[in-house]
Design a protein around this motif. Structure first.
Motif, PDB file in Angstrom:
ATOM      1  N   LEU A 262      36.152  37.850  43.824  1.00 40.07           N
ATOM      2  CA  LEU A 262      37.146  37.115  44.605  1.00 40.07           C
ATOM      3  C   LEU A 262      38.362  36.813  43.726  1.00 40.07           C
ATOM      4  O   LEU A 262      38.212  36.554  42.521  1.00 40.07           O
ATOM      5  CB  LEU A 262      36.572  35.792  45.129  1.00 40.07           C
ATOM      6  N   PRO A 263      39.559  36.857  44.295  1.00 44.61           N
ATOM      7  CA  PRO A 263      40.745  36.482  43.509  1.00 44.61           C
ATOM      8  C   PRO A 263      40.762  34.977  43.235  1.00 44.61           C
ATOM      9  O   PRO A 263      40.288  34.173  44.044  1.00 44.61           O
ATOM     10  CB  PRO A 263      41.908  36.913  44.406  1.00 44.61           C
ATOM     11  N   ARG A 264      41.315  34.592  42.085  1.00 48.44           N
ATOM     12  CA  ARG A 264      41.409  33.167  41.768  1.00 48.44           C
ATOM     13  C   ARG A 264      42.297  32.450  42.774  1.00 48.44           C
ATOM     14  O   ARG A 264      42.051  31.287  43.110  1.00 48.44           O
ATOM     15  CB  ARG A 264      41.988  32.994  40.349  1.00 48.44           C
ATOM     16  N   ARG A 265      43.303  33.143  43.285  1.00 52.98           N
ATOM     17  CA  ARG A 265      44.164  32.643  44.341  1.00 52.98           C
ATOM     18  C   ARG A 265      44.285  33.730  45.406  1.00 52.98           C
ATOM     19  O   ARG A 265      44.387  34.907  45.083  1.00 52.98           O
ATOM     20  CB  ARG A 265      45.559  32.282  43.800  1.00 52.98           C
ATOM     21  N   THR A 266      44.277  33.324  46.658  1.00 51.55           N
ATOM     22  CA  THR A 266      44.314  34.308  47.737  1.00 51.55           C
ATOM     23  C   THR A 266      45.610  35.110  47.739  1.00 51.55           C
ATOM     24  O   THR A 266      45.677  36.192  48.323  1.00 51.55           O
ATOM     25  CB  THR A 266      44.154  33.605  49.097  1.00 51.55           C
ATOM     26  N   SER A 267      46.661  34.594  47.094  1.00 51.91           N
ATOM     27  CA  SER A 267      47.935  35.330  47.032  1.00 51.91           C
ATOM     28  C   SER A 267      47.912  36.431  45.983  1.00 51.91           C
ATOM     29  O   SER A 267      48.814  37.273  45.949  1.00 51.91           O
ATOM     30  CB  SER A 267      49.083  34.367  46.732  1.00 51.91           C
ATOM     31  N   LEU A 268      46.902  36.453  45.113  1.00 44.82           N
ATOM     32  CA  LEU A 268      46.815  37.451  44.054  1.00 44.82           C
ATOM     33  C   LEU A 268      46.085  38.690  44.563  1.00 44.82           C
ATOM     34  O   LEU A 268      45.135  38.586  45.346  1.00 44.82           O
ATOM     35  CB  LEU A 268      46.086  36.881  42.835  1.00 44.82           C
ATOM     36  N   ALA A 269      46.524  39.849  44.108  1.00 48.83           N
ATOM     37  CA  ALA A 269      45.856  41.109  44.447  1.00 48.83           C
ATOM     38  C   ALA A 269      44.896  41.478  43.325  1.00 48.83           C
ATOM     39  O   ALA A 269      45.224  41.355  42.143  1.00 48.83           O
ATOM     40  CB  ALA A 269      46.884  42.222  44.651  1.00 48.83           C
ATOM     41  N   LEU A 270      43.705  41.903  43.711  1.00 48.98           N
ATOM     42  CA  LEU A 270      42.688  42.259  42.715  1.00 48.98           C
ATOM     43  C   LEU A 270      43.042  43.584  42.044  1.00 48.98           C
ATOM     44  O   LEU A 270      43.445  44.539  42.719  1.00 48.98           O
ATOM     45  CB  LEU A 270      41.319  42.362  43.369  1.00 48.98           C
ATOM     46  N   ARG A 271      42.872  43.625  40.737  1.00 50.91           N
ATOM     47  CA  ARG A 271      43.060  44.854  39.981  1.00 50.91           C
ATOM     48  C   ARG A 271      41.771  45.309  39.319  1.00 50.91           C
ATOM     49  O   ARG A 271      41.482  46.497  39.267  1.00 50.91           O
ATOM     50  CB  ARG A 271      44.147  44.665  38.903  1.00 50.91           C
ATOM     51  N   ARG A 272      40.978  44.358  38.854  1.00 48.58           N
ATOM     52  CA  ARG A 272      39.698  44.671  38.236  1.00 48.58           C
ATOM     53  C   ARG A 272      38.795  43.456  38.315  1.00 48.58           C
ATOM     54  O   ARG A 272      39.247  42.334  38.550  1.00 48.58           O
ATOM     55  CB  ARG A 272      39.865  45.107  36.777  1.00 48.58           C
ATOM     56  N   SER A 273      37.503  43.691  38.114  1.00 49.18           N
ATOM     57  CA  SER A 273      36.517  42.616  38.196  1.00 49.18           C
ATOM     58  C   SER A 273      36.102  42.174  36.795  1.00 49.18           C
ATOM     59  O   SER A 273      36.040  43.006  35.868  1.00 49.18           O
ATOM     60  CB  SER A 273      35.289  43.094  38.980  1.00 49.18           C
ATOM     61  N   PRO A 274      35.816  40.883  36.618  1.00 50.03           N
ATOM     62  CA  PRO A 274      35.367  40.428  35.288  1.00 50.03           C
ATOM     63  C   PRO A 274      34.001  40.971  34.900  1.00 50.03           C
ATOM     64  O   PRO A 274      33.654  40.966  33.715  1.00 50.03           O
ATOM     65  CB  PRO A 274      35.327  38.893  35.437  1.00 50.03           C
ATOM     66  N   LEU A 275      33.189  41.400  35.877  1.00 50.08           N
ATOM     67  CA  LEU A 275      31.847  41.904  35.609  1.00 50.08           C
ATOM     68  C   LEU A 275      31.787  43.400  35.898  1.00 50.08           C
ATOM     69  O   LEU A 275      32.446  43.895  36.818  1.00 50.08           O
ATOM     70  CB  LEU A 275      30.806  41.176  36.471  1.00 50.08           C
ATOM     71  N   SER A 276      30.980  44.087  35.126  1.00 52.92           N
ATOM     72  CA  SER A 276      30.787  45.509  35.348  1.00 52.92           C
ATOM     73  C   SER A 276      29.853  45.721  36.536  1.00 52.92           C
ATOM     74  O   SER A 276      28.871  44.986  36.708  1.00 52.92           O
ATOM     75  CB  SER A 276      30.198  46.164  34.098  1.00 52.92           C
ATOM     76  N   LEU A 277      30.157  46.721  37.363  1.00 50.81           N
ATOM     77  CA  LEU A 277      29.297  46.978  38.515  1.00 50.81           C
ATOM     78  C   LEU A 277      27.967  47.580  38.087  1.00 50.81           C
ATOM     79  O   LEU A 277      26.914  47.199  38.594  1.00 50.81           O
ATOM     80  CB  LEU A 277      30.014  47.925  39.493  1.00 50.81           C
ATOM     81  N   GLU A 278      28.001  48.490  37.158  1.00 50.75           N
ATOM     82  CA  GLU A 278      26.752  49.079  36.669  1.00 50.75           C
ATOM     83  C   GLU A 278      26.131  48.160  35.621  1.00 50.75           C
ATOM     84  O   GLU A 278      26.790  47.768  34.658  1.00 50.75           O
ATOM     85  CB  GLU A 278      27.017  50.457  36.069  1.00 50.75           C
ATOM     86  N   PRO A 279      24.888  47.771  35.798  1.00 52.47           N
ATOM     87  CA  PRO A 279      24.260  46.835  34.839  1.00 52.47           C
ATOM     88  C   PRO A 279      24.221  47.411  33.437  1.00 52.47           C
ATOM     89  O   PRO A 279      24.137  48.623  33.239  1.00 52.47           O
ATOM     90  CB  PRO A 279      22.847  46.638  35.414  1.00 52.47           C
ATOM     91  N   THR A 280      24.279  46.516  32.467  1.00 54.31           N
ATOM     92  CA  THR A 280      24.233  46.958  31.070  1.00 54.31           C
ATOM     93  C   THR A 280      22.862  47.489  30.683  1.00 54.31           C
ATOM     94  O   THR A 280      22.755  48.267  29.737  1.00 54.31           O
ATOM     95  CB  THR A 280      24.601  45.786  30.148  1.00 54.31           C
ATOM     96  N   ASP A 281      21.813  47.086  31.416  1.00 52.19           N
ATOM     97  CA  ASP A 281      20.460  47.554  31.082  1.00 52.19           C
ATOM     98  C   ASP A 281      20.084  48.802  31.865  1.00 52.19           C
ATOM     99  O   ASP A 281      18.931  49.242  31.825  1.00 52.19           O
ATOM    100  CB  ASP A 281      19.423  46.464  31.355  1.00 52.19           C
ATOM    101  N   ALA A 282      21.042  49.402  32.614  1.00 49.36           N
ATOM    102  CA  ALA A 282      20.749  50.626  33.355  1.00 49.36           C
ATOM    103  C   ALA A 282      20.709  51.803  32.400  1.00 49.36           C
ATOM    104  O   ALA A 282      21.259  51.773  31.297  1.00 49.36           O
ATOM    105  CB  ALA A 282      21.811  50.864  34.434  1.00 49.36           C
ATOM    106  N   ALA A 283      20.032  52.870  32.830  1.00 49.41           N
ATOM    107  CA  ALA A 283      19.934  54.072  32.011  1.00 49.41           C
ATOM    108  C   ALA A 283      21.308  54.707  31.867  1.00 49.41           C
ATOM    109  O   ALA A 283      22.264  54.381  32.561  1.00 49.41           O
ATOM    110  CB  ALA A 283      18.945  55.062  32.629  1.00 49.41           C
TER     111      ALA A 283
END
Length: 545
Positions: free
Chosen positions: A515-536
């Protein structure tokens, strides 16, 4: 290395070149026309030059032959007793030189040619100011020695100097004609050279060249204008069709092309308008059908609440009195109560979906700490997780996970993700379910990781579809309706956020809410990686909704 910036004018020109078919057609026509005109002009100039030179050569050779014949006649009339070679050369050359000054040619009488001495070193008489060595080619001297009395000619540059040999030399193109004359004074053979300038031919050729260049420029301008007008007749209807198509794509379904005439473009406009009319009719039919469907779902959901309330009251009575029933009737009362709960949830989800479809859903924004939301959801779903034997762990980030959002909808998103993870988690696998939190200057994210059956290739793109199930035979522990993730993705879009899924068979799945910190902001990237770090290390598959 940073690329240099292109000037704004150049960018506009390149954009115009890419987008304008008319400009490219005119430019290509001009280039091809210029090539053709250049080739034709060069051919005409060559033919004109060759014709002028050929006529001039015939004229000067004839004139030189006449001068030679006249000189031989005068020599035959000379007394044989004349032994002064210099005087005889002068008497022979002076009349020819005088006529040359009047007629515009220059004269050289030199020799003897049998001695093979340079022109300037032998006996010679010539027109004033003429540079003999520069004006008479050595090749002509050699040819003249073998030709005999017949005239020989070649092209040359006639070089003259000022009086007394001073001043800069002046060179003009010309033709030199040479012939042999036997001098009675010594019996040797002398060479008579007549040098004819090509000033008039050069001037004529210059005028022809200038005329051809002027005609070429005017012809190119005319071709450009004609090409522009012709292409405009074709491109203008195409541009109008593009504009109307853009308006149709923007929702202005009443737009149509203006039809004039009966040619191919007019027929194309008629076909385009017919297509737009059919599309408008079909879109309106689909909109009406969608409206009827949404209204039907909403009406049915509302109308079912009254009988459901009555059935709920009767079910509660039966459920409370199930201890007085025999085992079979008691079990039926429990099943009735469970299905009534599920039916009420389904009605609520259907009403929420109908609000999304109707565009009536709105946000009640406030500053929300996603960490608090996650902890509330975990506390409320912990009994269900313990019943399944699944543990839930929360991995907080170093900073508070804040966002401007509707807390009720965000809590519903997280609850759907957690209950979905509980449904698909593997109780025998540790650590069970892991919920991660992360934030940045522009976005906050929640990731729910389970270690269950995972997702097959291509399923991550369908997991948010309504009523979709990865395994239809798998029981729903949480009693879900199949609309939870569909509602979650609609809530996410309402916030301007992302809801993404990653999964791999046998390695579980991870759902990430950003979610954006403010609704007026457009998302560019996420703070978390989608693929888990423990994935193969093998590449995973994801869906962005």
């Amino acid at each position: 290395m940073r690329r240099p910036r292109v000037p704004a004018g150049v960018r506009r020109a390149l954009t115009f070149w890419r987008r304008s078919v008319q400009a490219r057609v005119v430019a290509s026509t001009l280039v091809l026309s210029a090539v053709v005109i250049t080739a034709v002009g060069w051919f005409l100039l060559q033919q004109t030059r060759d014709g002028l030179l050929s006529n001039r050569v015939d004229a000067v050779v004839a004139e030189a032959s006449g001068e030679t014949s006249e000189a031989e006649l005068r020599l035959e009339a000379t007394l044989r007793t004349e032994v002064d070679i210099t005087r005889q050369i002068q008497d022979l050359a002076r009349p020819i030189i005088s006529r040359g000054e009047t007629r515009g040619f220059r004269v050289v009488l030199a020799g003897p040619v049998d001695d093979e001495v340079p022109l300037a070193s032998g006996n010679a008489d010539f027109s004033t100011g003429l540079d003999l060595e520069a004006s008479i080619p050595a090749s002509l001297e050699e040819r003249l020695a073998t030709v005999g009395s017949n005239p020989a000619w070649t092209y040359t540059s006639i070089v003259t100097r000022g009086a007394g040999g001073e001043g800069a030399p002046v060179s003009v193109p010309g033709i030199v004609v040479g012939s042999q004359i036997r001098l009675p004074a010594d019996g040797n053979t002398y060479a008579l050279y007549l040098l004819f300038p090509l000033d008039e031919q050069a001037e004529t050729l210059g005028l022809v060249t200038q005329a051809l260049l002027t005609a070429a420029v005017l012809l190119l301008v005319l071709v450009a204008g004609i090409t522009w007008l012709v292409t405009r007749q074709v491109v203008t209807p195409v541009r109008m069709a593009r504009q109307v198509a853009e308006r149709l794509a923007a929702g202005r379904l009443q737009e149509r092309l203006r039809v004039t005439g009966e040619d191919d473009l007019a027929r194309l406009a008629m076909s385009f308008n017919q297509m737009a009319t059919n599309l408008q009719r079909q879109i309106r039919q689909l909109e009406e059908l969608s409206r009827v469907q949404r209204r039907f779902v909403s009406d049915v959901s509302h109308e079912l609440r009254t009988p459901l309330t009555t059935v709920r009251m009767a079910g509660d009575v039966l459920h409370d009195a199930r201890g007085d029933f025999d085992p079979v009737t008691s079990r039926a009362a429990e099943l009735l109560q469970h299905e009534l709960d599920r039916f009420e949830t389904l009605l609520s989800d259907l009403l929420e979906i109908s609000r999304f479809d109707a565009g009536a859903a709105q946000l009640d924004l406030e500053d929300v700490n996603l960490g608090d939301v996650v902890r509330r959801v975990v506390d409320s779903t912990r009994p269900l997780a313990e019943q399944r034997g699944v543990s839930i762990a929360i991995a907080d980030g170093p900073q508070p996970c804040l966002a401007e959002a509707d807390v009720r909808r965000v809590e519903r998103i997280v609850r759907n993700l957690v209950t979905n993870a509980i449904d698909h988690a593997d109780p025998d696998h540790d650590p069970g379910i892991v919920i991660s939190l992360g934030s940045s200057a522009t976005a906050s994210a929640v990731a729910v990781r389970d270690y269950g059956v995972g997702l097959q290739p291509g399923e991550s793109a369908m997991v948010f579809n309504r009523f979709w199930r990865a395994d239809p035979a798998r029981a729903r522990t949480s009693g879900g309706t199949g609309l939870g993730l569909a509602i979650a993705v609609e809530d996410t879009h309402l916030h301007g956020g992302w809801l993404q899924a990653w999964g791999r068979p046998g390695e579980g799945a991870q759902f990430r809410l950003t979610l954006p910190r403010r609704t007026s902001l457009a998302l560019r990237r996420s703070p978390l990686s989608l693929e888990p770090t423990d994935a193969a290390a093998a590449p995973g598959r994801e869906a962005v909704r």
